[in-house]
Design a protein around this motif. Structure first.
Motif, PDB file in Angstrom:
ATOM      1  N   TRP A 190       0.798  -1.667   0.106  1.00 47.83           N
ATOM      2  CA  TRP A 190       0.038   0.445  -0.369  1.00 47.83           C
ATOM      3  C   TRP A 190       0.768   1.424   0.270  1.00 47.83           C
ATOM      4  CZ3 TRP A 190       0.778   3.407   3.554  1.00 47.83           C
ATOM      5  CH2 TRP A 190       1.299   3.103   4.958  1.00 47.83           C
ATOM      6  N   GLU A 191       1.911   0.953   0.775  1.00 46.41           N
ATOM      7  CA  GLU A 191       2.852   2.183   0.917  1.00 46.41           C
ATOM      8  C   GLU A 191       3.560   2.730  -0.593  1.00 46.41           C
ATOM      9  OE1 GLU A 191       5.278   3.901   4.578  1.00 46.41           O
ATOM     10  OE2 GLU A 191       4.531   1.796   4.532  1.00 46.41           O
ATOM     11  N   LYS A 192       4.214   1.858  -1.166  1.00 44.46           N
ATOM     12  CA  LYS A 192       4.924   1.549  -2.177  1.00 44.46           C
ATOM     13  C   LYS A 192       3.477   1.961  -3.777  1.00 44.46           C
ATOM     14  CE  LYS A 192       7.522  -2.367  -1.979  1.00 44.46           C
ATOM     15  NZ  LYS A 192       8.065  -3.641  -2.970  1.00 44.46           N
ATOM     16  N   ALA A 193       2.773   1.932  -3.143  1.00 47.74           N
ATOM     17  CA  ALA A 193       1.453   2.384  -4.601  1.00 47.74           C
ATOM     18  C   ALA A 193       1.246   4.107  -3.835  1.00 47.74           C
ATOM     19  CB  ALA A 193       0.114   1.178  -4.365  1.00 47.74           C
ATOM     20  N   GLU A 194       1.311   3.961  -2.741  1.00 45.96           N
ATOM     21  CA  GLU A 194       0.706   5.539  -2.353  1.00 45.96           C
ATOM     22  C   GLU A 194       1.759   6.619  -3.361  1.00 45.96           C
ATOM     23  OE1 GLU A 194      -0.433   9.164  -1.528  1.00 45.96           O
ATOM     24  OE2 GLU A 194      -1.627   6.769  -1.545  1.00 45.96           O
ATOM     25  N   LEU A 195       2.799   5.806  -2.862  1.00 45.11           N
ATOM     26  CA  LEU A 195       4.251   6.050  -3.387  1.00 45.11           C
ATOM     27  C   LEU A 195       4.118   6.753  -4.544  1.00 45.11           C
ATOM     28  CD1 LEU A 195       7.114   7.725  -3.219  1.00 45.11           C
ATOM     29  CD2 LEU A 195       8.070   5.289  -2.582  1.00 45.11           C
ATOM     30  N   ASN A 196       3.963   5.861  -5.309  1.00 42.49           N
ATOM     31  CA  ASN A 196       4.165   5.680  -6.975  1.00 42.49           C
ATOM     32  C   ASN A 196       2.615   6.180  -7.253  1.00 42.49           C
ATOM     33  OD1 ASN A 196       6.016   3.883  -7.310  1.00 42.49           O
ATOM     34  ND2 ASN A 196       4.463   2.040  -6.889  1.00 42.49           N
ATOM     35  N   TYR A 197       2.127   6.669  -6.736  1.00 43.77           N
ATOM     36  CA  TYR A 197       0.428   7.328  -6.892  1.00 43.77           C
ATOM     37  C   TYR A 197       1.343   8.822  -6.994  1.00 43.77           C
ATOM     38  CZ  TYR A 197      -3.911  10.248  -6.979  1.00 43.77           C
ATOM     39  OH  TYR A 197      -4.277  11.522  -7.678  1.00 43.77           O
ATOM     40  N   MET A 198       1.441   9.121  -5.628  1.00 40.38           N
ATOM     41  CA  MET A 198       2.310  10.715  -5.965  1.00 40.38           C
ATOM     42  C   MET A 198       3.574  11.000  -6.660  1.00 40.38           C
ATOM     43  SD  MET A 198       3.933  12.111  -2.043  1.00 40.38           S
ATOM     44  CE  MET A 198       4.466  13.630  -1.633  1.00 40.38           C
ATOM     45  N   ILE A 199       4.153  10.300  -7.226  1.00 40.27           N
ATOM     46  CA  ILE A 199       5.177  10.738  -7.642  1.00 40.27           C
ATOM     47  C   ILE A 199       4.480  10.610  -9.362  1.00 40.27           C
ATOM     48  CG2 ILE A 199       7.155  10.015  -9.582  1.00 40.27           C
ATOM     49  CD1 ILE A 199       7.948   8.036  -7.168  1.00 40.27           C
ATOM     50  N   GLY A 200       3.571   9.806  -9.612  1.00 40.42           N
ATOM     51  CA  GLY A 200       2.607   9.993 -10.715  1.00 40.42           C
ATOM     52  C   GLY A 200       2.293  11.563 -11.123  1.00 40.42           C
ATOM     53  N   VAL A 201       1.913  12.393  -9.625  1.00 33.90           N
ATOM     54  CA  VAL A 201       1.249  14.167  -9.733  1.00 33.90           C
ATOM     55  C   VAL A 201       1.791  14.533  -9.775  1.00 33.90           C
ATOM     56  CG1 VAL A 201      -0.793  15.293  -8.166  1.00 33.90           C
ATOM     57  CG2 VAL A 201      -1.193  12.862  -7.935  1.00 33.90           C
ATOM     58  N   THR A 211       7.576   9.765 -18.081  1.00 37.31           N
ATOM     59  CA  THR A 211       7.739   8.795 -17.118  1.00 37.31           C
ATOM     60  C   THR A 211       6.622   8.691 -16.136  1.00 37.31           C
ATOM     61  OG1 THR A 211       9.959  10.004 -17.101  1.00 37.31           O
ATOM     62  CG2 THR A 211       9.268   9.358 -15.253  1.00 37.31           C
ATOM     63  N   THR A 212       5.690   9.680 -16.611  1.00 36.00           N
ATOM     64  CA  THR A 212       4.840   8.797 -14.873  1.00 36.00           C
ATOM     65  C   THR A 212       3.838   7.874 -14.985  1.00 36.00           C
ATOM     66  OG1 THR A 212       4.723  12.213 -15.402  1.00 36.00           O
ATOM     67  CG2 THR A 212       2.727  10.502 -14.687  1.00 36.00           C
ATOM     68  N   ILE A 213       3.808   7.610 -16.658  1.00 37.70           N
ATOM     69  CA  ILE A 213       2.384   6.859 -16.913  1.00 37.70           C
ATOM     70  C   ILE A 213       2.562   5.245 -16.231  1.00 37.70           C
ATOM     71  CG2 ILE A 213       3.264   5.908 -19.005  1.00 37.70           C
ATOM     72  CD1 ILE A 213      -0.470   6.961 -18.117  1.00 37.70           C
ATOM     73  N   ASP A 214       3.563   4.528 -16.378  1.00 38.43           N
ATOM     74  CA  ASP A 214       4.063   3.716 -15.235  1.00 38.43           C
ATOM     75  C   ASP A 214       4.297   3.178 -13.846  1.00 38.43           C
ATOM     76  OD1 ASP A 214       4.760   2.334 -17.734  1.00 38.43           O
ATOM     77  OD2 ASP A 214       6.967   3.452 -17.471  1.00 38.43           O
ATOM     78  N   TYR A 215       4.585   4.968 -13.090  1.00 38.97           N
ATOM     79  CA  TYR A 215       3.938   5.092 -12.036  1.00 38.97           C
ATOM     80  C   TYR A 215       2.845   5.002 -11.335  1.00 38.97           C
ATOM     81  CZ  TYR A 215       9.329   6.415 -11.447  1.00 38.97           C
ATOM     82  OH  TYR A 215      10.213   6.555 -10.984  1.00 38.97           O
ATOM     83  N   ILE A 216       1.845   5.241 -12.050  1.00 39.89           N
ATOM     84  CA  ILE A 216       0.260   5.949 -12.501  1.00 39.89           C
ATOM     85  C   ILE A 216      -0.744   4.222 -12.248  1.00 39.89           C
ATOM     86  CG2 ILE A 216      -1.845   6.848 -12.620  1.00 39.89           C
ATOM     87  CD1 ILE A 216      -0.072   9.232 -14.337  1.00 39.89           C
ATOM     88  N   ARG A 217       0.009   3.632 -13.163  1.00 42.95           N
ATOM     89  CA  ARG A 217      -0.738   2.054 -13.864  1.00 42.95           C
ATOM     90  C   ARG A 217      -0.307   1.310 -12.486  1.00 42.95           C
ATOM     91  NH1 ARG A 217      -2.895   1.630 -17.732  1.00 42.95           N
ATOM     92  NH2 ARG A 217      -2.726   3.108 -19.898  1.00 42.95           N
ATOM     93  N   SER A 218       1.155   1.277 -11.936  1.00 35.91           N
ATOM     94  CA  SER A 218       1.431   0.790 -10.963  1.00 35.91           C
ATOM     95  C   SER A 218       0.573   0.724 -10.105  1.00 35.91           C
ATOM     96  CB  SER A 218       3.230   0.719 -10.494  1.00 35.91           C
ATOM     97  OG  SER A 218       3.491   0.010  -9.150  1.00 35.91           O
ATOM     98  N   ALA A 219       0.108   2.298  -9.075  1.00 36.35           N
ATOM     99  CA  ALA A 219      -0.178   2.445  -7.925  1.00 36.35           C
ATOM    100  C   ALA A 219      -1.946   1.873  -8.631  1.00 36.35           C
ATOM    101  CB  ALA A 219      -0.489   3.840  -7.703  1.00 36.35           C
ATOM    102  N   LEU A 220      -1.838   1.852  -9.794  1.00 35.89           N
ATOM    103  CA  LEU A 220      -3.711   1.852 -10.813  1.00 35.89           C
ATOM    104  C   LEU A 220      -3.507   0.497  -9.979  1.00 35.89           C
ATOM    105  CD1 LEU A 220      -6.966   1.657 -11.141  1.00 35.89           C
ATOM    106  CD2 LEU A 220      -5.427   2.088 -14.172  1.00 35.89           C
TER     107      LEU A 220
END
Length: 431
Positions: A190-201, A211-220
């Motif tokens: 859950w913490e990795k997902a939140e980090l990935n989402y924050m990086i995406g934002v 660079t963004t889209i992979d982070y967002i999809r990982s969180a998704l």
């Protein structure tokens, strides 16, 4: 007793020197050893130091291992609940509980983790940024004693703080520091997902689309697997924004429709405001101002938070300005300024400058040189170079139309310089 970290933390918070705290109780060098937990002082000395600092000794938990274990479990569970829910009112509720139930532990690690988690809750809750800035500065003096996860939490807090205060470059700097730490910390999913989402934002705000889209999809992926539909919706909105920025307009529209579908299927009507706002933004960039206006007004109807509608009001001002509709520009600027006065929140100062500029631009006198210069200086200080560029161009055009050609040239040069900075271009050859 092992209380040095408690004494040091409170002394730093009160901006008290060791000499002042120690006076009449012990020597400064002895206090220094206490603060580093190199020696354990008598109860009499601890009581005197606590009294001078205003620390309630009844909150001290003396080597109660079970109490520490129970509190740590509660703290980590609360942290997970807040981060995965991302609801301001829920966060405020949990923050209030932690502040009321804040025992002082001889376990330094537990105490520092508590401080870092409480700080994160204060940032999410929209606390006063001046106070949060001081907390971050105070923790800097303690950070050499942090373990790897606490260092991670501290840097994430700094990244979040800088993003909240519109200092995007500093936010990215700390997020990239965080990424260097991740491999050495056993973060939960859950913490990795939140980090990935924050990086995406943050990366999306900085136009780092690919660079963004992979982070967002990982969180998704995590949010979808765990049926956190509000967060799934957030990810679809963010994907829509990345698609819009890369001019994949149909894909952006489909992402927003998925988000709207989630609102309907999972009873999330309060999220429709942000979906409508992004549909408005998409319509605007596609050149359909009438449709954009309709969506922005829908957004304002659905937004129920304290800062409801500020961004959509500003976007309505922009659309009416494009149409050169002087009356409606001024009407919506007045509504925005009225809302700002109700909120009394320095976090929204940027809107004050936006509304005043557009109000002056569509006044009988025309653009105010003073108001525009103040806004440019404000956005420079915030490192928001997009608006430095934008309002430098507006001022340059005003100078040109008023035959102040030298001042116009200077402003155009300034706009070009900050355009380079915003787009990370060093020379014109790189254009």
């Amino acid at each position: 007793m092992k209380v040095g970290h408690l004494i040091k933390t409170e002394r730093i918070r009160q901006e008290m020197k060791q000499l002042v705290l120690a006076k009449g109780i012990c020597t400064p060098s002895y206090l220094s050893k206490i603060e580093r937990n190199l020696i354990f002082p008598s109860e009499d000395i601890v009581t005197l130091l606590f009294n001078r600092l205003g620390i309630d000794p009844s909150k001290l938990q003396k080597n109660n291992q079970q109490t520490e274990i129970d509190f740590e479990k509660m703290l980590e569970a609360t942290y997970k609940e807040v981060i995965t829910n991302q609801n301001v009112n829920f966060t405020k509720q949990k923050l209030g509980y932690l502040e009321q139930h804040s025992p002082l532990f001889e376990n330094r690690t537990l105490y520092y983790t508590y401080l870092l988690i409480v700080l994160r809750f204060r940032i999410i809750s929209g606390g006063k940024m001046d106070e949060i800035k001081k907390e971050i500065k105070d923790l800097e003096e303690l950070s050499k004693d942090f373990n790897p996860r606490q260092t991670y939490l501290y840097k994430v807090n700094k990244a979040f703080y800088y993003y909240s205060t519109e200092k995007r470059n500093k936010s990215i700097e700390y997020l990239e520091d965080v990424l260097l730490l991740v491999d050495d910390i056993a973060l939960e999913a859950w913490e990795k997902a939140e980090l990935n989402y924050m990086i995406g934002v943050v990366y999306t705000a900085d136009s780092r689309i690919f660079t963004t889209i992979d982070y967002i999809r990982s969180a998704l992926g995590y949010y979808r697997e765990n049926f956190l539909m509000k967060r799934v919706l957030d990810c679809y909105i963010l994907i829509g924004i990345t698609r819009k920025k890369s001019e994949q307009f149909q894909d952006a529209f489909e992402s927003y429709l998925k988000a709207m579908q989630i609102c309907d299927e999972f009873n999330l009507p309060h999220k429709k405001g942000i979906v409508y706002h992004n549909l408005g933004s998409l319509s605007s960039i596609m050149g359909n101002s009438e449709e954009a206006i309709r969506y922005y007004k829908e957004s304002i109807e659905f937004e129920k938070d304290e800062d409801s509608g500020l961004i959509s009001i500003f976007c309505l001002v922009i659309e009416y300005s494009k149409m050169n509709n002087q009356r409606l520009v001024n009407d919506w600027c007045d509504k925005g300024i009225s809302l700002l006065l109700q909120l009394k929140d320095n976090n929204f100062t940027s809107y004050y400058h936006h509304f005043n500029i557009f109000k002056s631009l569509h006044s009988e006198q025309g653009l105010s040189e003073r108001i525009t210069k103040e806004a440019i200086e404000y956005f420079k200080e915030k490192q928001n170079y997009q608006y430095v560029r934008k309002y430098s161009i507006a001022l340059a055009e005003w100078y040109y139309n008023n035959r102040k050609y030298k001042l116009s040239s200077i402003c155009y040069q300034e706009a070009i310089r900050y355009d380079y900075i915003y787009r990370k271009i060093k020379t014109w050859e790189d254009l």
